[in-house]
Design a protein around this motif. Structure first.
Motif, PDB file in Angstrom:
ATOM      1  N   VAL A   1      31.516 -73.195 -59.695  1.00  0.00           N
ATOM      2  CA  VAL A   1      31.280 -72.095 -60.630  1.00  0.00           C
ATOM      3  C   VAL A   1      31.763 -70.769 -60.039  1.00  0.00           C
ATOM      4  O   VAL A   1      32.070 -70.668 -58.855  1.00  0.00           O
ATOM      5  N   TRP A   2      31.789 -69.773 -60.909  1.00  0.00           N
ATOM      6  CA  TRP A   2      32.025 -68.394 -60.489  1.00  0.00           C
ATOM      7  C   TRP A   2      30.779 -67.572 -60.799  1.00  0.00           C
ATOM      8  O   TRP A   2      30.232 -67.661 -61.903  1.00  0.00           O
ATOM      9  N   ALA A   3      30.347 -66.789 -59.817  1.00  0.00           N
ATOM     10  CA  ALA A   3      29.222 -65.883 -59.991  1.00  0.00           C
ATOM     11  C   ALA A   3      29.760 -64.464 -60.119  1.00  0.00           C
ATOM     12  O   ALA A   3      30.675 -64.071 -59.393  1.00  0.00           O
ATOM     13  N   ARG A   4      29.205 -63.707 -61.042  1.00  0.00           N
ATOM     14  CA  ARG A   4      29.644 -62.323 -61.219  1.00  0.00           C
ATOM     15  C   ARG A   4      28.507 -61.490 -61.781  1.00  0.00           C
ATOM     16  O   ARG A   4      27.631 -62.000 -62.487  1.00  0.00           O
ATOM     17  N   PRO A   5      28.467 -60.199 -61.456  1.00  0.00           N
ATOM     18  CA  PRO A   5      27.430 -59.328 -62.016  1.00  0.00           C
ATOM     19  C   PRO A   5      27.685 -59.102 -63.501  1.00  0.00           C
ATOM     20  O   PRO A   5      28.824 -59.199 -63.971  1.00  0.00           O
ATOM     21  N   THR A   6      26.626 -58.813 -64.247  1.00  0.00           N
ATOM     22  CA  THR A   6      26.812 -58.583 -65.679  1.00  0.00           C
ATOM     23  C   THR A   6      27.640 -57.326 -65.939  1.00  0.00           C
ATOM     24  O   THR A   6      28.331 -57.241 -66.955  1.00  0.00           O
ATOM     25  N   VAL A   7      27.578 -56.358 -65.037  1.00  0.00           N
ATOM     26  CA  VAL A   7      28.394 -55.148 -65.156  1.00  0.00           C
ATOM     27  C   VAL A   7      29.116 -54.934 -63.830  1.00  0.00           C
ATOM     28  O   VAL A   7      28.480 -54.853 -62.780  1.00  0.00           O
ATOM     29  N   GLY A   8      30.439 -54.870 -63.882  1.00  0.00           N
ATOM     30  CA  GLY A   8      31.209 -54.679 -62.658  1.00  0.00           C
ATOM     31  C   GLY A   8      32.638 -54.326 -62.994  1.00  0.00           C
ATOM     32  O   GLY A   8      33.016 -54.229 -64.158  1.00  0.00           O
TER      33      GLY A   8
END
Length: 316
Positions: free
Chosen positions: A159-166
């Motif tokens: 998977v890829w993890a990412r912040p909701t705002v970035g």
């Protein structure tokens, strides 16, 4: 206040270079420079706290934009609002709504669209509602270790993890082990941010490099396409993280991607945006970028000039 001017409002602390490209586009189309205003003056509280804000009010010919602290006052019928970092966009909502209420020509008055595209959790929800293809994605808000692990396993463990705002691929991680998942979760917890896990799209070239496309859309039409290639398969396919961008004729895009990009901008409610997407996994959208940078070769002619032209002759 004199004649009505074309105003270019950007965050003057930004160094990405879009402001310079937009000035060049305005000069090319009108023969003169726009009036430059620092958008921070019109954010909630202004750049230096409550005493530093600018004012926006209706006038007989559009709006009057004033910055009393700097002795600035201009009347505008067209306002280009650009180069605003995602975490500051919410502070411009009042300004955007005032511009819209007074009929100012601007592609920057879609405050709800800005919010939806900037908050990837909302983007995912819109895509699910409208049938815009995306990889299976789950939003997490301060999950326990067991909750995060359950989602990770359910999505296939790649998977890829990412912040909701970035922005610029910051704090985006390729996660393939529970140890990496725990490290990402701890980082987001320290930052106090919600985050997302999305199944990997397996978007590889024949030689194992990551690749994806960025399609810029204006008024329901694809304007430009570029291909991004990333040598490190564990890094985001983002220029700020080492990817290489190559302009691509629209006719050479894989079938259906231009239409998918148009559908994605419509889903989030934006008249202009750049859409990151891949042809693999059946064709999927990763995100919609409110303010794509104009610094890449060819972007001035292909994107900045049509974008400015839209402010000179049509409403949002």
């Amino acid at each position: 206040m004199g004649r009505s001017e074309l105003v270019l409002m950007t965050d003057h602390s930004s160094t990405e270079g879009s402001r310079e490209a937009l000035v060049a586009a305005v000069r090319r189309l009108t023969g003169r420079a726009p009036v430059l205003l620092d958008a921070r003056h019109f954010m909630t509280g202004g750049p230096d706290g409550p005493a530093g804000g600018g004012r926006v009010r209706g006038s007989g010919d559009g709006v009057a934009l004033e910055v009393p602290a700097e002795g600035l006052a201009v009347t505008a019928r067209s306002v280009i609002l650009y180069e605003i970092p995602p975490h500051r966009r919410a502070e411009l909502v009042d300004c955007q709504r005032t511009l819209l209420a007074h009929g100012v020509r601007s592609l920057g008055t879609a405050a709800d669209g800005w919010r939806t595209a900037s908050d990837k959790r909302l983007t995912v929800e819109c895509f699910a509602r409208d049938g815009v293809r995306q990889m299976p994605t789950v939003t997490l808000s301060r999950p326990t270790a067991a909750e995060a692990a359950e989602v990770f396993d359910r999505l296939g463990g790649d998977v890829w993890a990412r912040p909701t705002v970035g922005m610029s691929g910051q704090d985006v991680f390729h996660v393939t082990t529970h140890a990496q998942l725990a490290e990402a979760a701890e980082r987001y917890a320290r930052a106090g941010t919600d985050w997302l896990l999305a199944r990997d799209a397996r978007n590889f070239t024949a030689d194992g490099r990551r690749h994806q496309y960025r399609v810029t859309v204006l008024g329901g039409r694809a304007l430009r396409a570029v291909e991004h290639v990333q040598d490190d398969p564990d890094e985001p396919c983002n220029l700020a993280r080492g990817a290489v961008s190559t302009p691509l004729p629209l006719a050479e895009l894989p079938a259906g991607l231009a239409e998918l990009a148009v559908a994605a901008t419509g889903s989030v409610g934006l008249p202009f945006a750049a859409v990151d997407l891949a042809a693999e996994s059946g064709g999927v959208v990763f995100e919609v970028n409110v303010h794509p940078a104009f610094g890449s070769p060819g972007a001035l002619e292909a994107v900045a000039v049509p974008y400015v032209a839209a402010h000179l002759g049509s409403s949002d």
